[in-house]
Design an enzyme around this catalytic site. Structure first.
Site, mmCIF file in Angstrom:
data_model
loop_
_atom_site.group_PDB
_atom_site.id
_atom_site.type_symbol
_atom_site.label_atom_id
_atom_site.label_comp_id
_atom_site.label_asym_id
_atom_site.label_seq_id
_atom_site.Cartn_x
_atom_site.Cartn_y
_atom_site.Cartn_z
ATOM 1 N N GLU A 185 -27.588 12.789 9.838
ATOM 2 C CA GLU A 185 -28.925 13.394 9.707
ATOM 3 C C GLU A 185 -29.710 13.451 11.025
ATOM 4 O O GLU A 185 -30.924 13.639 11.016
ATOM 5 C CB GLU A 185 -29.763 12.645 8.636
ATOM 6 C CG GLU A 185 -29.682 13.278 7.264
ATOM 7 C CD GLU A 185 -28.407 12.935 6.502
ATOM 8 O OE1 GLU A 185 -27.601 12.113 7.004
ATOM 9 O OE2 GLU A 185 -28.181 13.514 5.437
ATOM 10 N N TYR A 187 -30.107 10.924 13.244
ATOM 11 C CA TYR A 187 -30.684 9.655 13.713
ATOM 12 C C TYR A 187 -29.892 9.122 14.915
ATOM 13 O O TYR A 187 -28.904 9.718 15.342
ATOM 14 C CB TYR A 187 -30.727 8.645 12.559
ATOM 15 C CG TYR A 187 -31.756 9.007 11.507
ATOM 16 C CD1 TYR A 187 -33.120 8.948 11.809
ATOM 17 C CD2 TYR A 187 -31.379 9.429 10.235
ATOM 18 C CE1 TYR A 187 -34.074 9.294 10.853
ATOM 19 C CE2 TYR A 187 -32.333 9.779 9.281
ATOM 20 C CZ TYR A 187 -33.680 9.710 9.599
ATOM 21 O OH TYR A 187 -34.629 10.062 8.670
ATOM 22 N N ARG A 235 -22.513 6.280 7.384
ATOM 23 C CA ARG A 235 -22.889 7.663 6.997
ATOM 24 C C ARG A 235 -22.642 8.556 8.204
ATOM 25 O O ARG A 235 -23.297 8.441 9.255
ATOM 26 C CB ARG A 235 -24.349 7.718 6.557
ATOM 27 C CG ARG A 235 -24.738 9.085 5.989
ATOM 28 C CD ARG A 235 -25.833 8.938 4.942
ATOM 29 N NE ARG A 235 -26.502 10.179 4.610
ATOM 30 C CZ ARG A 235 -26.144 11.003 3.609
ATOM 31 N NH1 ARG A 235 -25.093 10.736 2.874
ATOM 32 N NH2 ARG A 235 -26.845 12.090 3.354
ATOM 33 N N HIS A 273 -32.117 16.568 10.383
ATOM 34 C CA HIS A 273 -33.439 16.899 9.844
ATOM 35 C C HIS A 273 -34.035 18.103 10.565
ATOM 36 O O HIS A 273 -34.862 18.809 10.004
ATOM 37 C CB HIS A 273 -34.381 15.701 9.961
ATOM 38 C CG HIS A 273 -34.050 14.620 8.968
ATOM 39 N ND1 HIS A 273 -33.746 14.876 7.653
ATOM 40 C CD2 HIS A 273 -33.976 13.274 9.099
ATOM 41 C CE1 HIS A 273 -33.508 13.743 7.014
ATOM 42 N NE2 HIS A 273 -33.626 12.759 7.877
ATOM 43 N N GLN A 360 -41.228 17.604 -4.100
ATOM 44 C CA GLN A 360 -42.689 17.538 -4.078
ATOM 45 C C GLN A 360 -43.273 16.137 -4.124
ATOM 46 O O GLN A 360 -44.312 15.893 -3.528
ATOM 47 C CB GLN A 360 -43.252 18.354 -5.244
ATOM 48 C CG GLN A 360 -43.583 19.765 -4.841
ATOM 49 C CD GLN A 360 -44.051 20.578 -6.018
ATOM 50 O OE1 GLN A 360 -43.289 21.326 -6.607
ATOM 51 N NE2 GLN A 360 -45.304 20.444 -6.368
HETATM 52 FE FE1 SF4 Z 1 -37.891 14.487 -5.817
HETATM 53 FE FE2 SF4 Z 1 -38.277 14.227 -8.435
HETATM 54 FE FE3 SF4 Z 1 -38.437 16.641 -7.315
HETATM 55 FE FE4 SF4 Z 1 -36.088 15.366 -7.578
HETATM 56 S S1 SF4 Z 1 -37.402 16.127 -9.225
HETATM 57 S S2 SF4 Z 1 -36.796 16.404 -5.764
HETATM 58 S S3 SF4 Z 1 -36.685 13.270 -7.206
HETATM 59 S S4 SF4 Z 1 -39.768 14.915 -6.921
#
Ligand code: SF4
Ligand code: NAP
Length: 715
Positions: A185, A187, A235, A273, A360
């Protein structure tokens, strides 16, 4: 129509066809030599924000314990830094002193009670850190980070190797079953591995043998510090998806060397990222990158783990059955449903609360320095605070509105033992999610509607569709609690814009419920999330036009829109697994897109369109509308709509006719809350207002679902 919960038609996913069949590959234990994993599902590392402060470790322990109880074989913590330079955020979670061990013991003990394993991720962020002490292979600033890193000296590299080893040793003392060394990713260790950031001319730079020296020394030192009976996961980035990223034969060289150095499992990462190719957002098809994992599996003999956009058991089972991977890692799906594994094992796949990859409430929160949670499961990371206890005295509860706010409230209230009736004026449940699920790349939203409908049935909620509730009905019903979740209506411009009443002016709801047709040239008024969604729908090739599918199909709760194929998605974004092993970081030239229609997307506000879209997904929507040839206009004033099209005043003050066949209004929403008692009324029931009905201005599914759950948890 009245549909008692017991005969409500229950939608199915393709997974549901296997409801009572087991997933033989998922539930086959994996022998790691010194220990055995009870199944093939691993919860991947996810920064929750709880790991950064000692006083949150009780909450963190409860979060992991709930998932351990849910049957997962092994979990990986959010990243913990081996030293100060490696912090992701100022004073981020660090393990470099004996005193750090005590907090972590709370976590490991809680997990081990439930026969699950837990591994601590050691993450040195390198140039991705949000603080001034950042270091890297070379002094090259990342395009997404605020600070230019200092180039690490050889002494600094050697002391960092020791920090990793000490950190791993302390992790063992804290009771962890292993560590994951983050080398993907973008890092620190990935920065060393790649010629994009590693421009060194000393022994730690040059060709891949020099560039992998630091990661290999780290693994050897960690192995020496922890002994043989301790899991070490590395990873490793399969495809950096950035210019000057490693080619596949370099990735294979590193993987083989890691195995030799003592790594137990290779966890496969995709994309830095800073990559401009999405890797985990909802529009990425499920299991879009597992062939990269399969390729590395051919070259090593230790287990390899596939990740990225695997969210349901059928997909996980298929990846394992095709021998593309030995283990499946999922992170966000465990925020969405702590019981994912037990539900899969017990033939309850249709009751899994599916992660819809919206970001979100999880990743967007991380970037806003807020505690992570989940849009579809507001209990995630709030396990000790949002508790669904059995109600002391069952109450009679009416929920008015069958969108996600109402369904969330009904489900939680019924789970707690209340007697719940949900009323919906339309003949379809799901509210605004029905519009979202038909947007190309948002098909996952179907799963949330499916989850709630099934959950309401299982919890015994009585669902009354086609029932327009009146105040009198609520009074007569003798309810103890009435939850008003009547949501929103699209804002109409009739009376505000000349010509808005003409037949070729439609709302986004008319378009997305399959009742309206559109011409070849379309103007979209309003460039919020829905304006972007509509523009993507109007210009995309994949998916059948909604008016052809028809209203009835779209109302069928079991209709699941078909997602874009992995091949088409990869061509669009320029991703390749190059078998000649020469493709730079897995990138190729994207296929040019021919938009299906000519679309103008407009807003009155000056400045960039889509500026208010979410951090981790907004850039994908902006890139999409750009590549789909959408003409974006900011700072316009709408004059009038005529038979010829729409007249606007452009930012230069000139009047301009956009010759379009259709105008789609995406100008936000207005709340519907007329069932709430007026001031002075004294209804018998206690009323609660939630979701869009409470506040349309910031209509937001995250708030709607949380509102529903919180109210239902308290009554
Ligand atoms: Fe994140 Fe929940 Fe949306 Fe999945 S459903 S991307 S865990 S906020
Ligand atoms: P929104 O984000 O509030 O956008 C409404 C748009 O309409 C704005 O561009 C606004 O721009 C315009 N507008 C407002 N009043 C207007 C008027 N009277 N006349 C003309 N234009 C007007 O609402 P939305 O797009 O409906 O989205 C609703 C919610 O769902 C938002 O919270 C959003 O975050 C969420 N959502 C997000 C996504 C996503 O992230 N992809 C997708 C869908 C929905 P001007 O005022 O500048 O003209």
């Amino acid at each position: 129509m009245e549909a008692a919960a017991t005969n409500q038609s229950v939608p199915t996913t393709s997974e549901s066809q296997q409801q009572n069949a087991s997933y033989p590959h998922i539930f086959k234990p994996l022998d790691l030599g010194h220990t055995t994993l009870k199944n093939r599902i691993v919860m991947g590392s996810m920064h929750t924000g709880l790991e950064d402060r000692f006083y949150n470790y009780g909450k963190l322990a409860a979060y992991f314990a709930e998932r351990a109880k849910g049957g997962v074989a092994m979990m990986i913590t959010g990243g913990i830094s081996p030293n100060r330079e490696g912090w992701l955020l100022p004073a981020g979670g660090t393990m470099n002193r004996k005193t750090d061990v005590i907090n972590h013991q709370r976590v490991t003990r809680a997990v081990h009670k439930h026969d699950s394993k837990i591994v601590m991720q050691i993450l040195h962020s390198g140039r991705y850190g949000y603080h001034p002490f950042v270091v890297s292979a070379s002094a090259i600033k990342s395009p997404i980070a605020p600070f230019k890193p200092r180039q690490m000296s050889i002494k600094n590299i050697q002391s960092t190797v020791e920090d990793y080893a000490r950190c791993a040793k302390l992790a063992r003392q804290a009771g962890y079953d292993g560590v994951e060394i983050m080398g993907s990713e973008g890092y620190l260790l990935n920065q060393f591995l790649s010629k994009r950031v590693n421009k060194r001319t000393d022994e730690y730079g040059g060709d891949i043998h020099g560039r992998m020296k630091f990661p290999l020394e780290t693994v050897r030192a960690v192995r020496a510090a922890v002994g043989d009976d301790f899991i070490i996961i590395f990873r490793l980035s399969m495809a950096d998806l950035v210019p000057e990223g490693n080619v596949m034969d370099e990735v294979i060289t590193v993987a083989r060397a890691l195995e030799e150095a003592g790594v137990s499992i290779i966890n496969t990462g995709i994309g830095w990222h800073e990559a401009r190719v999405p890797t985990i957002v909802t529009s990425v098809p499920r299991a879009a990158f597992t062939d990269f994992t399969a390729e590395i599996k051919r070259h090593v003999s230790i287990p390899v783990m596939a990740a990225n956009r695997i969210n349901m058991p059928e997909t996980a089972e298929q990846v394992l059955a095709e021998d593309q991977a030995d283990l499946i890692q999922m992170a966000r799906p465990f925020l969405a449903d702590a019981d994912w594994v037990n539900k899969a094992r017990n033939g309850k796949t249709d009751r899994i609360n599916t992660c819809i990859a919206c970001n979100q409430a999880c990743l967007d929160h991380t970037f806003e320095h807020k505690r992570s949670t989940c849009l579809v499961n507001p209990r995630a990371c709030y396990e000790t605070e949002l508790v669904y206890n059995k109600a002391k005295k069952p109450k009679k509860v009416a929920v008015v509105g069958g969108g996600v706010a109402g369904m969330s409230a009904a489900t939680v209230a019924a789970t707690r033992g209340h007697n719940v009736t949900l009323f919906e004026a339309k003949d379809i449940l799901g509210g605004q999610f029905n519009y979202a699920k038909v947007i190309p790349g948002k098909e996952e939203f179907f799963e949330t509607i499916r989850y709630y409908i099934n959950e309401m049935q299982h919890q015994g909620v009585t669902v009354k569709l086609n029932t327009k509730v009146t105040k009198e009905m609520l009074d007569k019903g003798k309810f103890d609690h009435v939850i008003i979740a009547t949501g929103v209506v699209p804002r109409s411009l009739e009376g505000k814009l000349e010509g808005a009443e003409l037949p070729h002016v439609i709302s986004y709801a008319d378009l997305l419920n399959g009742t309206a047709t559109v011409g070849d040239k379309v103007a979209v008024i309003g460039a919020g999330g829905i304006g972007f969604d509509v523009s993507e729908y109007l210009t995309s090739k994949h998916g059948q036009p909604l008016h052809e599918l028809g209203e009835q199909t779209l109302k069928d709760p079991s209709y699941r829109p078909k997602a874009q194929s992995i091949k088409a998605w990869r061509e669009e974004w320029g991703v390749t697994l190059d078998t000649d092993y020469q493709s730079d970081g897995g990138l190729q030239k994207p296929e040019p897109i021919t938009p299906v229609r000519q679309v103008y997307l407009m807003q009155r506000t000056k400045g960039r369109l889509g500026a208010g879209l979410n951090k981790t997904t907004g850039w994908v929507h902006r890139a999409h509308v750009k590549s789909h040839g959408v003409m974006q206009m900011a700072g316009v004033q709408y004059e009038k709509v005529t038979a010829e099209g729409i007249w606007v005043t452009n930012p230069q003050g000139q009047s301009q006719l956009l010759r379009v066949d259709t105008v789609v209004v995406c100008a936000g929403q207005e709340s519907v809350n007329d069932l709430m008692p007026n001031v002075g009324d004294a209804p018998d029931a206690e009323y609660h207002l939630i979701g869009g009905a409470k506040l349309a201005a910031e209509l937001d599914a995250k708030r709607a679902i949380r509102d529903g759950a919180e109210v239902a948890a308290q009554i």
